[in-house]
Design an enzyme around this catalytic site. Sequence first.
Site, PDB file in Angstrom:
ATOM      1  N   ASP A   8      -0.653  13.641 -13.402  1.00 31.50           N
ATOM      2  CA  ASP A   8       1.000  12.677 -14.015  1.00 31.50           C
ATOM      3  C   ASP A   8       0.861  12.712 -15.227  1.00 31.50           C
ATOM      4  O   ASP A   8       0.070  11.690 -16.162  1.00 31.50           O
ATOM      5  CB  ASP A   8      -0.037  10.848 -13.389  1.00 31.50           C
ATOM      6  CG  ASP A   8       0.142  11.328 -11.898  1.00 31.50           C
ATOM      7  OD1 ASP A   8       0.669  11.655 -11.911  1.00 31.50           O
ATOM      8  OD2 ASP A   8      -0.051   9.909 -11.695  1.00 31.50           O
ATOM      9  N   ASP A  46       4.430  11.507 -10.680  1.00 29.28           N
ATOM     10  CA  ASP A  46       3.786  10.061 -10.159  1.00 29.28           C
ATOM     11  C   ASP A  46       5.569   9.632 -10.245  1.00 29.28           C
ATOM     12  O   ASP A  46       6.304  10.473 -11.178  1.00 29.28           O
ATOM     13  CB  ASP A  46       3.765   8.889 -11.322  1.00 29.28           C
ATOM     14  CG  ASP A  46       3.087   7.552 -10.932  1.00 29.28           C
ATOM     15  OD1 ASP A  46       1.794   7.486  -9.997  1.00 29.28           O
ATOM     16  OD2 ASP A  46       3.039   6.471 -11.273  1.00 29.28           O
ATOM     17  N   HIS A  48       8.676   7.103  -9.155  1.00 28.65           N
ATOM     18  CA  HIS A  48       8.914   5.869  -8.410  1.00 28.65           C
ATOM     19  C   HIS A  48      10.555   5.675  -7.740  1.00 28.65           C
ATOM     20  O   HIS A  48      11.116   6.065  -8.888  1.00 28.65           O
ATOM     21  CB  HIS A  48       8.657   4.253  -9.079  1.00 28.65           C
ATOM     22  CG  HIS A  48       6.737   4.659  -8.544  1.00 28.65           C
ATOM     23  ND1 HIS A  48       5.835   4.750  -8.355  1.00 28.65           N
ATOM     24  CD2 HIS A  48       6.271   4.535 -10.229  1.00 28.65           C
ATOM     25  CE1 HIS A  48       5.429   4.812  -8.474  1.00 28.65           C
ATOM     26  NE2 HIS A  48       4.671   4.429 -10.057  1.00 28.65           N
ATOM     27  N   HIS A  81       8.097   2.647 -14.233  1.00 25.37           N
ATOM     28  CA  HIS A  81       8.207   3.453 -15.324  1.00 25.37           C
ATOM     29  C   HIS A  81       7.842   4.592 -14.625  1.00 25.37           C
ATOM     30  O   HIS A  81       8.275   4.748 -13.009  1.00 25.37           O
ATOM     31  CB  HIS A  81       6.340   3.794 -15.847  1.00 25.37           C
ATOM     32  CG  HIS A  81       5.185   3.521 -14.317  1.00 25.37           C
ATOM     33  ND1 HIS A  81       5.533   2.366 -13.961  1.00 25.37           N
ATOM     34  CD2 HIS A  81       4.798   4.254 -13.323  1.00 25.37           C
ATOM     35  CE1 HIS A  81       4.719   2.429 -12.420  1.00 25.37           C
ATOM     36  NE2 HIS A  81       3.898   3.661 -12.732  1.00 25.37           N
ATOM     37  N   LYS A 106       4.078  11.291  -5.734  1.00 26.91           N
ATOM     38  CA  LYS A 106       3.110  10.294  -5.002  1.00 26.91           C
ATOM     39  C   LYS A 106       3.948   8.811  -5.359  1.00 26.91           C
ATOM     40  O   LYS A 106       4.283   8.760  -6.908  1.00 26.91           O
ATOM     41  CB  LYS A 106       2.267  10.153  -4.779  1.00 26.91           C
ATOM     42  CG  LYS A 106       1.492  10.103  -6.412  1.00 26.91           C
ATOM     43  CD  LYS A 106      -0.089  10.345  -6.796  1.00 26.91           C
ATOM     44  CE  LYS A 106      -0.055  10.789  -8.730  1.00 26.91           C
ATOM     45  NZ  LYS A 106       0.258   9.353  -9.020  1.00 26.91           N
ATOM     46  N   CYS A 151      -4.925   6.813 -11.908  1.00 27.14           N
ATOM     47  CA  CYS A 151      -4.970   7.827 -10.216  1.00 27.14           C
ATOM     48  C   CYS A 151      -5.924   9.034 -10.218  1.00 27.14           C
ATOM     49  O   CYS A 151      -5.979   9.851  -9.470  1.00 27.14           O
ATOM     50  CB  CYS A 151      -3.688   8.608 -10.983  1.00 27.14           C
ATOM     51  SG  CYS A 151      -1.683   7.150 -10.526  1.00 27.14           S
TER      52      CYS A 151
END
Length: 197
Positions: A8, A46, A48, A81, A106, A151
């Site tokens: 990340d 990351d 989302h 984020h 992820k 993470c």
Amino acid sequence: MQALIVIDVQNDFCPGGALAVPEGDAIVAPINALMREYDAVILTQDWHPAGHSSFASQHAGKAPMETIEMPYGTQVLWPDHCVQGSPGAAFHPELETTRADLIIRKGFRRGIDSYSAFFENDHETPTGLEGYLRTRGIDRLTMVGLALDFCVNFSAVDAAKLGFDVTVREDLCRGIDLNGSVNAARDGMAQAQVTLA
Ligand code: VGL
Ligand code: ZN
């Protein structure tokens, strides 16, 4: 076979980002230099959807860094984020992404967060990374990146539980440090037989 797993290293976790980790950008150049020493380089991202359930903005009356009970356990709520496709979700511009064999994303399911590169936060839904590593004959992992206490920690503990030989290079990680979470992460990793270097 040895892999470097870079967790990340994204704009939102660097100074100026939505969930900035202090000195998050200081690790980029030394991580780039380390890449050439490994058989494989794997990056995590990351990733989302807008309105992700880990965002405090989705829970009335909740502020970032407060917690909520989810079906899979306690979840820390974060500022919005790493929204898919946004500049904040992009890798730090100086990270040498061209060296990566695999980029694993992820946290892309709206209702569940995923700190670990191996399992979502229910600790049972796999990301597929284990199969990738095993089919390539990779058994030793070095982990670096952001954030040490979230993470990186969850990824390292899961990898050790799966039987990989795991080293976390603490000098190439930075932490969020929420209520002592860096020290808790160190203890948890040591207990799981992760080597802290
Ligand atoms: C992370 C909080 C929320 C991390 C990701 O990369 O450590 N932390 N999402
Ligand atoms: Zn996240």
